[in-house]
Design an enzyme around this catalytic site. Structure first.
Site, PDB file in Angstrom:
ATOM      1  N   SER A 271       3.409 -29.549 -57.112  1.00 25.93           N
ATOM      2  CA  SER A 271       2.842 -30.798 -57.635  1.00 25.93           C
ATOM      3  C   SER A 271       1.922 -30.448 -58.795  1.00 25.93           C
ATOM      4  O   SER A 271       1.465 -29.295 -58.907  1.00 25.93           O
ATOM      5  CB  SER A 271       2.019 -31.469 -56.522  1.00 25.93           C
ATOM      6  OG  SER A 271       1.228 -32.520 -57.036  1.00 25.93           O
TER       7      SER A 271
ATOM      8  N   TYR B 285      -3.821 -31.455 -49.196  1.00 25.53           N
ATOM      9  CA  TYR B 285      -2.638 -31.473 -50.071  1.00 25.53           C
ATOM     10  C   TYR B 285      -2.799 -30.456 -51.198  1.00 25.53           C
ATOM     11  O   TYR B 285      -1.888 -29.684 -51.506  1.00 25.53           O
ATOM     12  CB  TYR B 285      -2.478 -32.890 -50.624  1.00 25.53           C
ATOM     13  CG  TYR B 285      -1.215 -33.149 -51.414  1.00 25.53           C
ATOM     14  CD1 TYR B 285      -0.038 -33.500 -50.768  1.00 25.53           C
ATOM     15  CD2 TYR B 285      -1.208 -33.071 -52.810  1.00 25.53           C
ATOM     16  CE1 TYR B 285       1.121 -33.766 -51.497  1.00 25.53           C
ATOM     17  CE2 TYR B 285      -0.062 -33.323 -53.536  1.00 25.53           C
ATOM     18  CZ  TYR B 285       1.105 -33.680 -52.878  1.00 25.53           C
ATOM     19  OH  TYR B 285       2.244 -33.937 -53.598  1.00 25.53           O
TER      20      TYR B 285
HETATM   21  P1  NAD Z   1       8.923 -39.126 -49.631  1.00 24.63           P
HETATM   22  O1  NAD Z   1       7.973 -39.577 -48.573  1.00 24.63           O
HETATM   23  O2  NAD Z   1       9.866 -40.101 -50.239  1.00 24.63           O
HETATM   24  O3  NAD Z   1       9.763 -37.896 -49.110  1.00 24.63           O
HETATM   25  C1  NAD Z   1       9.264 -36.948 -48.221  1.00 24.63           C
HETATM   26  C2  NAD Z   1      10.421 -36.433 -47.429  1.00 24.63           C
HETATM   27  O4  NAD Z   1       9.923 -35.488 -46.476  1.00 24.63           O
HETATM   28  C3  NAD Z   1      11.132 -37.531 -46.637  1.00 24.63           C
HETATM   29  O5  NAD Z   1      12.521 -37.305 -46.675  1.00 24.63           O
HETATM   30  C4  NAD Z   1      10.584 -37.342 -45.230  1.00 24.63           C
HETATM   31  O6  NAD Z   1      11.498 -37.778 -44.253  1.00 24.63           O
HETATM   32  C5  NAD Z   1      10.410 -35.842 -45.202  1.00 24.63           C
HETATM   33  N1  NAD Z   1       9.493 -35.378 -44.182  1.00 24.63           N
HETATM   34  C6  NAD Z   1       8.228 -35.797 -43.922  1.00 24.63           C
HETATM   35  N2  NAD Z   1       7.743 -35.141 -42.838  1.00 24.63           N
HETATM   36  C7  NAD Z   1       8.711 -34.293 -42.426  1.00 24.63           C
HETATM   37  C8  NAD Z   1       8.830 -33.358 -41.368  1.00 24.63           C
HETATM   38  N3  NAD Z   1       7.838 -33.182 -40.483  1.00 24.63           N
HETATM   39  N4  NAD Z   1       9.981 -32.675 -41.243  1.00 24.63           N
HETATM   40  C9  NAD Z   1      11.013 -32.857 -42.092  1.00 24.63           C
HETATM   41  N5  NAD Z   1      10.964 -33.735 -43.114  1.00 24.63           N
HETATM   42  C10 NAD Z   1       9.826 -34.437 -43.276  1.00 24.63           C
HETATM   43  O7  NAD Z   1       8.007 -38.444 -50.752  1.00 24.63           O
HETATM   44  P2  NAD Z   1       8.379 -37.787 -52.153  1.00 24.63           P
HETATM   45  O8  NAD Z   1       7.477 -38.460 -53.121  1.00 24.63           O
HETATM   46  O9  NAD Z   1       9.826 -37.773 -52.400  1.00 24.63           O
HETATM   47  O10 NAD Z   1       7.837 -36.291 -51.934  1.00 24.63           O
HETATM   48  C11 NAD Z   1       8.682 -35.147 -51.853  1.00 24.63           C
HETATM   49  C12 NAD Z   1       7.898 -33.912 -52.277  1.00 24.63           C
HETATM   50  O11 NAD Z   1       7.482 -34.060 -53.647  1.00 24.63           O
HETATM   51  C13 NAD Z   1       6.629 -33.670 -51.468  1.00 24.63           C
HETATM   52  O12 NAD Z   1       6.459 -32.285 -51.241  1.00 24.63           O
HETATM   53  C14 NAD Z   1       5.534 -34.197 -52.384  1.00 24.63           C
HETATM   54  O13 NAD Z   1       4.298 -33.581 -52.136  1.00 24.63           O
HETATM   55  C15 NAD Z   1       6.107 -33.815 -53.743  1.00 24.63           C
HETATM   56  N6  NAD Z   1       5.534 -34.593 -54.856  1.00 24.63           N
HETATM   57  C16 NAD Z   1       5.714 -35.941 -54.961  1.00 24.63           C
HETATM   58  C17 NAD Z   1       5.152 -36.639 -56.044  1.00 24.63           C
HETATM   59  C18 NAD Z   1       5.335 -38.135 -56.248  1.00 24.63           C
HETATM   60  O14 NAD Z   1       4.694 -38.719 -57.141  1.00 24.63           O
HETATM   61  N7  NAD Z   1       6.187 -38.808 -55.508  1.00 24.63           N
HETATM   62  C19 NAD Z   1       4.408 -35.935 -57.004  1.00 24.63           C
HETATM   63  C20 NAD Z   1       4.231 -34.563 -56.845  1.00 24.63           C
HETATM   64  C21 NAD Z   1       4.808 -33.888 -55.770  1.00 24.63           C
END
Ligand code: NAD
Length: 257
Positions: free
Chosen positions: A139, A152
């Site tokens: 991130s 985080y």
């Molecule tokens: P999201 O909530 O849409 O996706 C998260 C995924 O992780 C989902 O598929 C969920 O089912 C899964 N998950 C959660 N807990 C779990 C567990 N215990 N076991 C297995 N799977 C699990 O969120 P996202 O925004 O797509 O985030 C995905 C990654 O990207 C994360 O690591 C997040 O920190 C990172 N990220 C997101 C953003 C953003 O703006 N959306 C920015 C920077 C980094």
């Protein structure tokens, strides 16, 4: 770019960025394993629909990334893992002196420890196959900080550090390890926050996006899940064979500020 003959395992991929990466890996011809902690019909149907859309093999394997043994079992059940995308992640926002211990532990377990467990099992498979790619979804918060997100930020800085260590341990092999550092990405989770934030600030949708959500993103545009998938596919290409142990920011200029 063809990833035909490669198997990509993507943790936390039944929604958001993980799902976007699954589509781009499948579009590039890889066999794909998608994952989450649930075991619903819709999870398995999702795998079938990606397989149908791209004409590749896609399986859904249930495994809870908060549990080390399940993270390890995911890779074992996948049977092959040429491309490992450590993407599963959760968030909790609170001042550090009020941060719930259970939330801290869950964030460190899912966002950081799971990547240790999956990588430990996947690397021997990559060595045997003679090729491998580890792509960790960190991130902008793996490189910078904001208040109230201590767990985080600790986990995301941690995974950037682990990426460098894995890159050095595999430096003389045809294996690379890198981290993608997204800024704000428009996932269903983020989209769902817009109406409440509009109400809270008495602003219209466009103003909420520009002035509240994208305050720190100079481009004033969300990054997309397709861009994350495209960056992950690039890291699997021959052009990226000498890119290892580094971070690629896809953040509209956030970390340039
Ligand atoms: P999201 O909530 O849409 O996706 C998260 C995924 O992780 C989902 O598929 C969920 O089912 C899964 N998950 C959660 N807990 C779990 C567990 N215990 N076991 C297995 N799977 C699990 O969120 P996202 O925004 O797509 O985030 C995905 C990654 O990207 C994360 O690591 C997040 O920190 C990172 N990220 C997101 C953003 C953003 O703006 N959306 C920015 C920077 C980094």
């Amino acid at each position: 770019m063809s990833l035909q003959g490669k198997t990509a395992v993507i943790t936390g991929s039944n929604s958001g960025i993980g799902l976007g990466i699954a589509h781009e890996m499948a579009r590039a011809g890889a066999s794909v394993v998608i994952n989450s902690f649930t075991d619903r019909d819709e999870d398995h149907d999702l795998a079938k629909s990606i397989a149908k859309e791209h004409g590749v093999d896609v399986r859904y394997i249930q495994a809870d990334m908060s549990k080390g043994d399940e993270a390890r079992a995911l890779i074992e059940k996948a049977g092959a893992c040429d491309i490992l995308i450590n993407n599963a992640g959760i968030q909790h926002v609170a001042p550090i002196d009020e941060f719930p211990v259970a939330k801290w532990d869950a964030i460190i377990a899912i966002n950081l420890n799971s990547a240790f467990h999956t990588t430990a099992v996947a690397l021997p498979m990559m060595r045997k196959a003679g090729w491998g790619r580890v792509v960790n979804i960190a991130s902008a918060h793996g490189l910078t900080a904001s208040p109230y997100k201590s767990a985080y930020i600790a986990a995301k800085h941690g995974i950037v550090g682990m990426t460098k260590a894995v890159a050095l341990e595999t430096a003389e092999e045809p294996i690379t390890a890198n981290a993608i550092c997204p800024g704000y990405v428009l996932t269903p989770l983020v989209e769902a926050q817009i109406p409440d934030t509009m109400k809270e600030y008495g602003m219209d949708r466009e103003t909420v996006i520009r002035e509240v959500m994208l305050k720190r993103q100079p481009s004033k545009e969300f990054a997309t899940v397709e861009q994350m998938g495209g960056t992950a596919v690039f890291l699997c290409s021959d052009a990226a064979a000498q890119i290892t142990g580094t971070t690629i920011s896809v953040d509209g200029g956030w970390t340039a500020l």
